[in-house]
Scaffold this active site. Structure first.
Site, short mmCIF file in Angstrom:
data_model
loop_
_atom_site.label_atom_id
_atom_site.label_comp_id
_atom_site.label_asym_id
_atom_site.label_seq_id
_atom_site.Cartn_x
_atom_site.Cartn_y
_atom_site.Cartn_z
N LYS A 43 -47.53 71.88 70.05
CA LYS A 43 -46.70 71.13 71.01
C LYS A 43 -45.50 72.00 71.37
O LYS A 43 -44.73 72.41 70.50
CB LYS A 43 -46.27 69.83 70.34
CG LYS A 43 -45.91 68.72 71.28
CD LYS A 43 -45.78 67.42 70.48
CE LYS A 43 -45.23 66.31 71.32
NZ LYS A 43 -44.89 65.13 70.50
O1 G3P Z 1 -44.29 60.80 72.13
C1 G3P Z 1 -42.92 60.91 72.38
C2 G3P Z 1 -42.21 59.84 71.67
O2 G3P Z 1 -42.25 60.04 70.29
C3 G3P Z 1 -40.85 59.56 72.14
O3 G3P Z 1 -40.74 58.21 72.09
O4 G3P Z 1 -39.57 56.07 72.02
O5 G3P Z 1 -38.41 58.19 71.26
O6 G3P Z 1 -38.87 57.80 73.68
P1 G3P Z 1 -39.30 57.53 72.28
#
Ligand code: G3P
Length: 216
Positions: free
Chosen positions: A87
């Site tokens: 990634k």
């Molecule tokens: O896959 C990306 C994710 O982990 C981010 O999620 O909820 O932190 O925006 P969030």
């Protein structure tokens, strides 16, 4: 559409895997830190354990931001297991590194994507997956699902093979909307996945069937 779980929590990964619908796992530095995984050896071992639980694509994120360092780190991550997808953040050196990994047979997931232009660049560099963060786009008063639809349309017109991995999913409805908008993969925390099981009419209907079954 494939289902990935977006966590580094082994219990949640096992629970989603036991459901029989899991195609892969994504993690990021915030999710690893949340599980208390610290230091290179612990990080590598954690990815190895995840690969042993789930036979699917496992995204492992580089922490470097400079080309040579990204390459060195990505090679180490890719050596953990054939299912590892490196990634890489959507930055200038990240795009260069994605092209290098592509040319050298290492699959990549381009992360922190917030626009169609960024998705096109990642696809041109040969990323296996591109990760638009739809929840964070919603947070900034734009429409994350609309971006998924836009990228899906562009990739279809242009014939890009890069898979669209909808990330930063916050709800079961997000998953349904991403499926409708043409995402190839949704990566979600466990709760929105389990939330898709629920409907009050299912519960009422089942209770009635079980009640009536006693009269059979
Ligand atoms: O896959 C990306 C994710 O982990 C981010 O999620 O909820 O932190 O925006 P969030």
């Amino acid at each position: 559409m494939k289902f990935f779980i977006d966590t580094a929590n082994l219990a949640q990964i096992k629970e989603a895997h036991d459901l029989g619908i899991l195609d892969g796992v994504t993690t990021n530095p915030s999710l690893m830190a949340k599980e208390g995984i610290k230091g290179e050896e612990a990080i590598m071992n954690h990815y190895k354990t995840i690969c042993e639980i789930v036979d699917g694509d496992i995204s492992a994120e580089v922490l470097s931001t400079e080309f040579n360092a990204i390459i060195a780190e990505g090679q180490k991550l890719a050596a953990i297991h054939p299912n590892i997808v490196v990634k890489v953040p959507m930055i200038r050196d990240g795009v260069k590194a994605i092209k290098w990994f592509t040319d050298n047979g290492i699959r990549t997931n381009c992360t922190l994507v917030f626009s169609a232009g960024q998705a096109i660049l990642a696809a041109k560099a040969g990323a296996a997956m591109v990760s638009p963060f739809i929840g964070r786009i919603d947070d900034s008063n734009w429409d994350g699902v609309e971006l998924i639809a836009q990228i899906a349309n562009i990739f279809s017109i242009q014939g890009f093979k890069t898979e669209i991995l909808a990330a930063s999913i916050r709800s079961s409805l997000h998953i349904v909307k991403c499926a409708e908008a043409g995402a190839d993969i949704c990566t979600c925390p466990l709760d929105p996945i389990l939330g898709m099981l629920k409907h009050p009419l299912t519960d009422i209907g089942l209770a009635k069937f079980l009640e009536d079954a006693k009269k059979m």
